[in-house]
Design a protein around this motif. Structure first.
Motif, PDB file in Angstrom:
ATOM      1  N   ARG A 175       0.824  -1.205   0.000  1.00 31.44           N
ATOM      2  CA  ARG A 175       0.000   0.000   0.000  1.00 31.44           C
ATOM      3  C   ARG A 175       0.861   1.260   0.000  1.00 31.44           C
ATOM      4  N   TRP A 186       1.847   1.920  -3.521  1.00 32.60           N
ATOM      5  CA  TRP A 186       0.690   2.485  -4.219  1.00 32.60           C
ATOM      6  C   TRP A 186       0.591   3.987  -3.955  1.00 32.60           C
ATOM      7  N   GLY A 209      -5.810  -1.346  -9.628  1.00 34.65           N
ATOM      8  CA  GLY A 209      -6.414  -0.192  -8.976  1.00 34.65           C
ATOM      9  C   GLY A 209      -6.522   1.048  -9.818  1.00 34.65           C
ATOM     10  N   ALA A 262     -10.109  -0.773 -12.367  1.00 33.46           N
ATOM     11  CA  ALA A 262     -11.191  -0.237 -11.524  1.00 33.46           C
ATOM     12  C   ALA A 262     -11.825   1.027 -12.099  1.00 33.46           C
ATOM     13  N   LEU A 307      -8.115   2.528  -2.837  1.00 32.06           N
ATOM     14  CA  LEU A 307      -7.694   1.437  -3.709  1.00 32.06           C
ATOM     15  C   LEU A 307      -8.903   0.538  -3.926  1.00 32.06           C
ATOM     16  N   VAL A 308      -9.377   0.498  -5.154  1.00 35.78           N
ATOM     17  CA  VAL A 308     -10.533  -0.323  -5.523  1.00 35.78           C
ATOM     18  C   VAL A 308     -10.060  -1.389  -6.499  1.00 35.78           C
ATOM     19  N   VAL A 309     -10.423  -2.649  -6.261  1.00 36.88           N
ATOM     20  CA  VAL A 309      -9.962  -3.737  -7.119  1.00 36.88           C
ATOM     21  C   VAL A 309     -11.136  -4.607  -7.550  1.00 36.88           C
ATOM     22  N   GLY A 336      -6.296  -7.882  -2.043  1.00 35.00           N
ATOM     23  CA  GLY A 336      -7.630  -7.875  -1.459  1.00 35.00           C
ATOM     24  C   GLY A 336      -7.680  -7.424  -0.012  1.00 35.00           C
ATOM     25  N   GLU A 376      -5.789  -5.254   1.311  1.00 35.97           N
ATOM     26  CA  GLU A 376      -5.342  -3.867   1.400  1.00 35.97           C
ATOM     27  C   GLU A 376      -6.322  -2.911   0.741  1.00 35.97           C
ATOM     28  N   ALA A 377      -7.334  -3.442   0.059  1.00 42.49           N
ATOM     29  CA  ALA A 377      -8.245  -2.625  -0.739  1.00 42.49           C
ATOM     30  C   ALA A 377      -9.282  -1.919   0.136  1.00 42.49           C
ATOM     31  N   ASP A 378      -9.760  -0.783  -0.371  1.00 40.67           N
ATOM     32  CA  ASP A 378     -10.822  -0.032   0.298  1.00 40.67           C
ATOM     33  C   ASP A 378     -12.202  -0.413  -0.210  1.00 40.67           C
ATOM     34  N   PHE A 412     -14.274  -3.386  -3.253  1.00 42.24           N
ATOM     35  CA  PHE A 412     -14.214  -4.391  -4.307  1.00 42.24           C
ATOM     36  C   PHE A 412     -15.341  -4.137  -5.307  1.00 42.24           C
TER      37      PHE A 412
END
Length: 377
Positions: free
Chosen positions: A40, A43, A89, A93, A118-120, A158, A160-162, A164
């Motif tokens: 992260r 990123w 991301g 996304a 962060l969106v995955v 996954g 670490e994402a904010d 999905f």
């Protein structure tokens, strides 16, 4: 056709290359991988360069760049073996979110551009075998909200994402292309369970379990949007693979010019020089198909989908050949964890499996060759 990059594209390439040289050496990459692969912080550094807003429209605070700029960035990130979820991301996304209602776009796209989110994509299911239309996760309407039930596998970064973006079935059979909606799920929501794990290439992924989990609707007719976003991801992988193979080839050539056997350098043996020539040929084949993939992203879906499958087939073949030959030319040191070449080989192996392996895409190319026996007809 003119394949020269513009001045802006060259400047973008140079900026990323400088950051890789100064901020992401192998020692840092190796330390992150040994610590579990959390990236992260990397990123956020890419966001400080403005790169997370690369594909975000300008009205939402991004740069609104296209496929060629994304290819330039991904190739340099591949050269530096940067294990941040940039493609997931910053490229895939935003393409999915641009199909969302205006209020959802206004909430998430600026946050992606400014690094705070962060969106995955979480789309893989255990029985899917790379088929995008195989969706067993169910979406049900409950009052004024949607509830999702199902599971997704190998979600990049996954844990670490904010948020999905999850394909879920609104109607139809499990393999139907109709009836697939796209939903946005926040981790921490009741019914959402995330189990993270390290991957073989030193990054992270997660298993996502949804049990009547509340979600925000992105779009109800989501299959074509999902296909296009995955094609963007494939083009990004092709560019990253070119960077990886180019750097691994350079490392191998340098090793052959210094390592001595029987009193002379490996590079002096003609048979080994021929093998390097074959490696460079595979690298250039992958590079040309990477360009082809990026340029075809703007085509109608049938032509685009076939072109991206063709590119993924070449990426898989080239990555396997280049990786195996370069490691073999190194000998035993090539597979040690402390040596840089082994990490390039691991990442190339992972690339071959993402968004469909070589055999899957060979089948896709075959299916789409309806009127001609020529690959490029």
């Amino acid at each position: 056709m003119d394949f020269d990059f513009t001045d802006d594209q060259l400047a973008l390439r140079d900026a990323v290359a400088r950051w890789v040289d100064k901020g992401f050496g192998f020692e840092r990459r190796h330390h992150l991988a040994k610590a579990g692969g959390a990236t992260r912080a990397v990123w956020q550094e890419l966001a400080d360069l403005g790169l997370t807003g690369l594909a975000v429209p300008s009205e939402h605070g991004g740069m609104g760049f296209g496929a060629v700029e994304a290819m330039v960035v991904m190739e340099e990130l591949g050269t530096g073996l940067v294990n941040a979820p940039f493609a997931a991301g910053a490229l895939v996304a935003p393409a999915l979110l641009q199909a969302a209602p205006a209020e959802v776009q206004a909430e998430w796209l600026p946050r992606i551009a400014e690094r705070s989110a962060l969106v995955v994509l979480a789309h893989q299911e255990r029985a899917a075998r790379y088929r995008l239309h195989h969706v067993s996760t169910q979406a049900q309407r409950s009052g004024d909200q949607w509830l999702l039930t199902g599971s997704k596998s190998v979600v990049p970064a996954g844990d670490e994402a904010d948020a999905f973006i999850v394909p879920a079935r609104l109607s139809g059979a499990v393999d139907a292309t109709d009836g697939i909606g796209l939903f946005l799920v926040r981790p921490g929501t009741a019914g959402c369970s995330v189990r993270g794990h390290a991957t073989q290439d030193g990054a992270r992924a997660a298993e996502l379990l949804l049990q009547a989990c509340a979600a925000t609707l992105v779009c109800e007719q989501g299959f074509e949007v999902l296909e296009e976003a995955v094609d963007i991801g494939i083009a990004a992988l092709c560019a990253e693979g070119v960077g990886l193979m180019g750097k691994l080839t350079a490392i191998t050539v340098d090793y052959m010019n210094t390592r001595k056997q029987f009193g002379t350098t490996l590079a002096s043996f003609q048979a080994l020089r021929h093998r390097i020539a074959d490696v460079k040929m595979q690298l250039e084949l992958a590079r040309s198909m990477s360009y082809y993939a990026s340029l075809k992203l703007g085509e109608p879906a049938p032509a685009r989908r076939r072109a991206l499958s063709q590119a993924k087939v070449q990426l898989g073949q080239s990555a396997r050949f280049v990786g195996q030959q370069c490691i073999q030319l190194h000998g035993g040191i090539g597979v040690t964890d402390e040596y840089i070449a082994s990490h390039y080989f691991k990442r190339l192996t992972m690339l071959e499996m993402q968004f469909g392996d070589t055999l899957h895409h060979l089948g896709e190319v075959s299916t789409r060759m309806q009127d001609t026996a020529g690959v490029f007809g």
